[in-house]
Enzyme design. Structure first.
Site, PDB file in Angstrom:
ATOM      1  N   LYS A   6      -0.308  21.417  51.165  1.00 34.58           N
ATOM      2  CA  LYS A   6      -0.631  20.864  49.842  1.00 34.58           C
ATOM      3  C   LYS A   6       0.377  21.350  48.801  1.00 34.58           C
ATOM      4  O   LYS A   6       0.811  20.593  47.944  1.00 34.58           O
ATOM      5  CB  LYS A   6      -2.048  21.274  49.420  1.00 34.58           C
ATOM      6  CG  LYS A   6      -3.121  20.449  50.096  1.00 34.58           C
ATOM      7  CD  LYS A   6      -4.510  20.989  49.828  1.00 34.58           C
ATOM      8  CE  LYS A   6      -5.541  20.231  50.678  1.00 34.58           C
ATOM      9  NZ  LYS A   6      -6.840  20.874  50.747  1.00 34.58           N
ATOM     10  N   GLN A  53     -10.760  25.131  48.799  1.00 33.64           N
ATOM     11  CA  GLN A  53     -10.574  24.815  50.216  1.00 33.64           C
ATOM     12  C   GLN A  53     -11.794  25.270  51.020  1.00 33.64           C
ATOM     13  O   GLN A  53     -12.250  26.410  50.902  1.00 33.64           O
ATOM     14  CB  GLN A  53      -9.297  25.512  50.732  1.00 33.64           C
ATOM     15  CG  GLN A  53      -8.908  25.135  52.142  1.00 33.64           C
ATOM     16  CD  GLN A  53      -8.498  23.665  52.279  1.00 33.64           C
ATOM     17  OE1 GLN A  53      -7.953  23.072  51.356  1.00 33.64           O
ATOM     18  NE2 GLN A  53      -8.779  23.085  53.433  1.00 33.64           N
ATOM     19  N   ASP A  63     -11.434  16.408  44.771  1.00 34.65           N
ATOM     20  CA  ASP A  63     -11.966  16.259  46.132  1.00 34.65           C
ATOM     21  C   ASP A  63     -13.088  15.224  46.168  1.00 34.65           C
ATOM     22  O   ASP A  63     -13.483  14.769  47.250  1.00 34.65           O
ATOM     23  CB  ASP A  63     -12.562  17.588  46.617  1.00 34.65           C
ATOM     24  CG  ASP A  63     -11.689  18.301  47.639  1.00 34.65           C
ATOM     25  OD1 ASP A  63     -10.901  17.624  48.325  1.00 34.65           O
ATOM     26  OD2 ASP A  63     -11.822  19.532  47.747  1.00 34.65           O
TER      27      ASP A  63
HETATM   28  N1  GUN Z   1     -11.476  21.387  54.355  1.00 34.87           N
HETATM   29  C1  GUN Z   1     -11.244  20.389  55.227  1.00 34.87           C
HETATM   30  N2  GUN Z   1     -10.992  19.228  54.578  1.00 34.87           N
HETATM   31  C2  GUN Z   1     -11.099  19.509  53.251  1.00 34.87           C
HETATM   32  C3  GUN Z   1     -10.936  18.731  52.073  1.00 34.87           C
HETATM   33  O1  GUN Z   1     -10.678  17.522  52.093  1.00 34.87           O
HETATM   34  N3  GUN Z   1     -11.108  19.396  50.902  1.00 34.87           N
HETATM   35  C4  GUN Z   1     -11.407  20.728  50.849  1.00 34.87           C
HETATM   36  N4  GUN Z   1     -11.562  21.287  49.638  1.00 34.87           N
HETATM   37  N5  GUN Z   1     -11.553  21.480  51.924  1.00 34.87           N
HETATM   38  C5  GUN Z   1     -11.399  20.871  53.116  1.00 34.87           C
END
Ligand code: GUN
Length: 284
Positions: A54, A98, A121
């Site tokens: 990211k 996350q 998200d």
């Molecule tokens: N963990 C796995 N996929 C995601 C996601 O799309 N967003 C977040 N915040 N954590 C994750």
């Protein structure tokens, strides 16, 4: 017949390039760069890979990256205080935590503390409710990325029989809502579902996100169906495999996503898209 490959890597690169050029246009017009805060608590190795990817994607798209990696013993109150600070920071347009978080952290309270307008998200109950009432503002990145990929096939989803395997808040449930909003007829299967093979076998479109390597067998797939594999599982020998038995499924499907290089790259591209939407207007 062998399926056409739905190349998420290429679609994501194209999306990221269009985001990068829009950011440059906005910056030249005097607007700020989008700011994205990724909070990670602890050192889960898979999360660390996602967070690093990211960060790289943010930099390439011209975003300000304000990631925070917090030690595993960070308290709930400390995470909430950081979110309050980021909510109040005008240079921060998107905030994500996350997942998974360590056991002593309550993810629901954390997610609800993020301001819904900065919830890139799309996990906040407000944004889930907007999606469920066909007024989406911020759609969860993985299912929305799947919709972007499906649009590339040119196939109209209206009236298709879709089966979503997995009912998580991150993938299955928002995928149900996204597909329903396109007027597909959607069945959601989960660990208590009976006759899974039969249900999958009736689907024109199958989306699988369960985290179990090759759980969906290739010969379950109806001839001509579209197969979207959200899973990404690392095997003991280091190979990455999806939740669908790809080699067999591709002989039945019309379109199929590979693993890696399918849905995975779309999640990050969609996160950038959501953050850019917040930075340059839009609905909030
Ligand atoms: N963990 C796995 N996929 C995601 C996601 O799309 N967003 C977040 N915040 N954590 C994750």
């Amino acid at each position: 017949m062998s399926a056409q490959i739905l190349d998420g890597k290429a679609i994501a690169l194209e999306l990221r390039e269009s985001i990068r050029s829009e950011v440059e246009r906005q910056v030249e017009a005097g607007n700020p760069r989008p700011g994205l805060a990724v909070i990670m608590v602890g050192d889960d190795p898979a999360s660390a890979v996602y967070v690093r990817n990211k960060k790289i994607a943010c930099e390439k798209a011209g975003f300000n990256d304000v990631s925070e990696v917090l030690p595993a013993d960070t308290t709930q109150e400390e995470v909430l205080a950081l979110i309050d600070k980021l909510n109040a920071d005008e240079a921060v347009h998107g905030i994500i935590v996350q997942l998974p978080v360590p056991d002593h952290i309550d993810p629901e309270e954390i997610i609800e503390r993020i301001h819904p307008c900065k919830d890139v998200d799309g996990f906040h109950p407000y944004n889930v409710g907007r999606l469920a009432t066909r007024m989406p503002i911020m759609a969860p990145c993985t299912p929305h990325g799947v919709m972007t990929m499906l649009a590339k096939t040119g196939i109209n989803l209206r009236g298709l029989d879709a089966v979503v395997v997995g009912a998580s808040n991150i993938v299955g449930v928002p995928q149900l809502l996204e597909l329903l909003n396109e007027r597909a007829t959607v069945t959601v299967c989960h660990s208590a579902t009976k006759n899974l093979a039969e249900k999958v076998g009736q689907a024109d479109l199958v989306v699988v996100g369960v985290g179990i390597p090759e759980m969906v067998k290739g010969d379950w797939i109806k001839p001509g169906a579209i197969v979207i594999d959200v899973g990404i599982n690392r095997m003991d020998d280091g190979r990455l495999v999806g939740d669908v038995e790809f080699d067999v499924a591709k002989e039945h499907a019309s379109w199929i996503t590979p693993v890696p290089g399918g849905v995975g790259p779309m999640t990050i591209a969609t996160l950038l898209e959501n953050t850019m939407k917040v930075a340059y207007q839009l609905d909030c």
